[in-house]
Design a protein around this motif. Structure first.
Motif, PDB file in Angstrom:
ATOM      1  N   SER A  36       0.764  -1.153  -0.108  1.00  0.00           N
ATOM      2  CA  SER A  36      -0.032   0.109   0.067  1.00  0.00           C
ATOM      3  C   SER A  36       0.857   1.383   0.138  1.00  0.00           C
ATOM      4  O   SER A  36       0.461   2.372  -0.813  1.00  0.00           O
ATOM      5  CB  SER A  36      -0.917   0.051   1.284  1.00  0.00           C
ATOM      6  OG  SER A  36      -1.640   1.309   1.406  1.00  0.00           O
ATOM      7  N   ARG A  39       2.263   1.719  -3.437  1.00  0.00           N
ATOM      8  CA  ARG A  39       1.453   2.292  -4.394  1.00  0.00           C
ATOM      9  C   ARG A  39       1.135   3.715  -4.206  1.00  0.00           C
ATOM     10  O   ARG A  39       1.087   4.445  -5.255  1.00  0.00           O
ATOM     11  CB  ARG A  39       0.228   1.415  -4.337  1.00  0.00           C
ATOM     12  CG  ARG A  39       0.124   0.074  -4.915  1.00  0.00           C
ATOM     13  CD  ARG A  39      -1.466  -0.511  -5.050  1.00  0.00           C
ATOM     14  NE  ARG A  39      -2.005  -0.480  -3.983  1.00  0.00           N
ATOM     15  CZ  ARG A  39      -2.123  -1.776  -2.893  1.00  0.00           C
ATOM     16  NH1 ARG A  39      -1.066  -2.606  -3.389  1.00  0.00           N
ATOM     17  NH2 ARG A  39      -2.683  -1.874  -1.934  1.00  0.00           N
ATOM     18  N   ALA A  40       1.153   4.009  -3.035  1.00  0.00           N
ATOM     19  CA  ALA A  40       0.913   5.558  -2.617  1.00  0.00           C
ATOM     20  C   ALA A  40       2.220   6.451  -3.158  1.00  0.00           C
ATOM     21  O   ALA A  40       1.829   7.513  -3.737  1.00  0.00           O
ATOM     22  CB  ALA A  40       0.627   5.729  -1.263  1.00  0.00           C
ATOM     23  N   LYS A  41       3.294   5.853  -2.984  1.00  0.00           N
ATOM     24  CA  LYS A  41       4.403   6.568  -3.532  1.00  0.00           C
ATOM     25  C   LYS A  41       4.503   6.604  -4.872  1.00  0.00           C
ATOM     26  O   LYS A  41       4.760   7.630  -5.422  1.00  0.00           O
ATOM     27  CB  LYS A  41       5.712   5.911  -2.950  1.00  0.00           C
ATOM     28  CG  LYS A  41       7.025   6.408  -3.466  1.00  0.00           C
ATOM     29  CD  LYS A  41       8.319   5.840  -2.982  1.00  0.00           C
ATOM     30  CE  LYS A  41       9.408   6.389  -3.606  1.00  0.00           C
ATOM     31  NZ  LYS A  41      10.680   5.389  -3.361  1.00  0.00           N
ATOM     32  N   ALA A  85       6.816   9.664   1.782  1.00  0.00           N
ATOM     33  CA  ALA A  85       6.236   8.374   1.506  1.00  0.00           C
ATOM     34  C   ALA A  85       7.222   7.541   1.084  1.00  0.00           C
ATOM     35  O   ALA A  85       7.149   6.291   1.645  1.00  0.00           O
ATOM     36  CB  ALA A  85       5.762   8.538   0.129  1.00  0.00           C
TER      37      ALA A  85
END
Length: 157
Positions: A36, A39-41, A85
């Motif tokens: 997760s 993916r955010a990064k 991140a």
């Protein structure tokens, strides 16, 4: 002869099995968190690339200075968020490594107790076989003794 095999450390084995399951759940959760975070990064990096494209387009099209400054400011904030991140990703990866070590230790502990159980079961089975063999031998001796006595009585001894 014994009725059933009883392992004295069965409750310890069950605790080790539960510990292994708990470690596996923790490892899965840590891996999900790491994915997760990654993916955010990646989404932030995609936004940064899109912002850079917009800035280059505005610069090439002779956009206003205010607009370009605003885009630059937004890109700087996105870069800050990417750095944050990245730290979250590193921490999540470290958590995965830690959870993996815990899982491996739990697995090793369970296998150790399970190996002991298997050895004890093998010993128990061997003792059962010996006990059954002794019982069979005793029966054979008793029958042989009776048939020998009957033969001697029938022969007139």
């Amino acid at each position: 002869m014994s009725d059933r095999f009883k392992f004295r450390l069965q409750s310890v084995l069950e605790l080790k099995e539960q510990g292994e399951k708990d470690s596996a759940v923790g490892l899965a959760r840590a891996r999900r968190d790491a994915e997760s975070a990654t993916r955010a990064k990646e989404m932030l990096e995609t936004a940064r690339e899109s912002g850079r494209t917009d800035l280059a387009r505005a610069h090439g099209a002779g956009g206003s200075v205010g607009h370009m400054r605003n885009l630059s400011y937004v890109l700087e904030r996105v870069d800050d968020q990417i750095r944050a991140a990245d730290e979250v990703c590193k921490e999540a990866d470290e958590a995965v490594v830690e959870r993996l070590e815990h899982y491996r230790a739990a697995l090793r502990d369970r296998k150790t107790i399970e190996g002991l159980r298997e050895r004890k079961l093998h010993q128990w089975r061997s003792e059962e076989v010996r006990s059954e063999q002794k019982a069979m031998d005793d029966i054979a001796i008793t029958r042989h003794g009776r048939s020998g006595s009957a033969a001697r009585l029938g022969a007139g001894e």
